[in-house]
Design a protein around this motif. Structure first.
Motif, short mmCIF file in Angstrom:
data_model
loop_
_atom_site.label_atom_id
_atom_site.label_comp_id
_atom_site.label_asym_id
_atom_site.label_seq_id
_atom_site.Cartn_x
_atom_site.Cartn_y
_atom_site.Cartn_z
N ASN A 4 0.83 -1.20 0.00
CA ASN A 4 0.00 0.00 0.00
C ASN A 4 0.87 1.25 0.00
O ASN A 4 1.86 1.34 0.71
N SER A 6 0.99 5.56 0.49
CA SER A 6 0.29 6.52 1.32
C SER A 6 -0.86 7.13 0.52
O SER A 6 -0.71 7.54 -0.62
N ARG A 7 -2.08 7.17 1.10
CA ARG A 7 -3.26 7.65 0.39
C ARG A 7 -4.26 8.25 1.37
O ARG A 7 -4.25 7.94 2.56
N TYR A 8 -5.13 9.10 0.85
CA TYR A 8 -6.24 9.65 1.62
C TYR A 8 -7.51 9.30 0.88
O TYR A 8 -7.66 9.60 -0.32
N GLU A 9 -8.46 8.67 1.58
CA GLU A 9 -9.70 8.23 0.95
C GLU A 9 -10.86 8.42 1.91
O GLU A 9 -10.67 8.55 3.12
N ARG A 22 -6.88 -2.70 1.58
CA ARG A 22 -6.15 -1.60 2.23
C ARG A 22 -5.44 -2.07 3.50
O ARG A 22 -4.42 -1.52 3.90
N HIS A 231 -1.76 4.82 5.07
CA HIS A 231 -2.95 5.46 4.52
C HIS A 231 -3.69 6.26 5.60
O HIS A 231 -3.48 6.08 6.79
N ILE A 233 -7.82 7.20 6.12
CA ILE A 233 -9.20 7.06 5.66
C ILE A 233 -10.09 7.93 6.55
O ILE A 233 -10.02 7.84 7.77
#
Length: 250
Positions: A4, A6-9, A22, A231, A233
């Motif tokens: 994974n 790094s993300r923003y969801e 995730r 991540h 969320i």
């Protein structure tokens, strides 16, 4: 180590299969210890002695996924009593997922206790689909250990206190390689001090608890350790954060 990035969801944008992806552990390691905790934005780990008021339906959605992914669920005896832990049983859809992925039907529950002072008639022991494990130390009274051995597997790790590295290795050697710990603070502190944590899942609840509550960690001091952000969320003001052990760089 972790696939994974790094993300923003938004949680509402993620279906169940995507959410499972995730939180999938790395595919290139044979053992993984993740922590899952919740805190208010001013740092409280509990309200009136329990964490329920800090949680939410959004937090619980991830909570259930993490339990589904694990082989063993580790928690301290104090947390078991404070939060009223019941036997860990998978609902039908999570049971189907575990069977399809070669997992046992239900995770094993492991309770950490220095003095082995647990109620033998608690539902955790009388109604669990898998016999629980009690992790304790040699200093715990032998009569209590013997009594617990009638309702659980008793693992003695350490002399005066629980040796968490030894306990974790025993769980791994028993095939319980995907390990989830839900605290409490003293267990988190001991695992941090022993440098055993691979992943920290942390829900930041949009609440202010005020003074009086403890932090999510307690116990021995330990060196500062950097974790990589996997991540973020968002869900109705909650931030569901996932951090993993920092990657080694050349």
């Amino acid at each position: 180590m972790v696939e994974n990035v790094s993300r923003y969801e938004e949680l509402t944008d993620l279906d169940q299969a995507t959410l499972i992806d995730r939180y999938a552990p790395p595919s290139d390691v044979d053992s993984w210890l993740r922590i899952n905790m919740v805190s208010s934005i001013d740092g409280a780990v509990e309200v009136d002695g329990a964490s329920h008021q800090l949680s939410s339906a959004d937090d619980m959605r991830v909570f259930k996924v993490l339990r589904m992914l694990c082989d063993v669920l580790i928690t301290g005896a104090g947390t078991v009593r404070a939060d009223g832990y019941r036997p860990v049983k998978m609902a039908s859809e999570r049971l189907e997922w575990r069977r399809a992925h070669g997992r046992s039907d239900h995770p094993t529950m492991a309770v950490v206790t220095r003095d082995a002072n647990l109620a033998l008639d608690a539902p955790l022991f009388t109604a669990s689909p898998v016999p629980p494990i009690v992790i304790t130390c040699a200093a715990a009274p032998k009569e209590r250990r013997d009594a617990l051995s009638r309702v659980a597997q008793v693992l003695v790790a350490g002399d005066e206190t629980v040796d968490f590295a030894q306990a974790q290795q025993h769980l791994h050697d028993s095939g319980l390689t995907q390990q989830l710990c839900e605290g409490g603070p003293h267990i988190l502190g001991e695992l941090t001090a022993a440098d055993l944590i691979d992943e920290m899942c942390f829900t930041l609840s949009p609440t202010m608890a005020g003074a009086g509550s403890g932090r999510i960690t307690a116990g021995p001091r330990s060196p500062l350790r950097h974790m990589d952000l996997a991540h973020i969320i968002h869900a109705n003001g909650n931030l569901l954060l996932r951090y993993t052990r920092a990657r080694e760089t050349a």
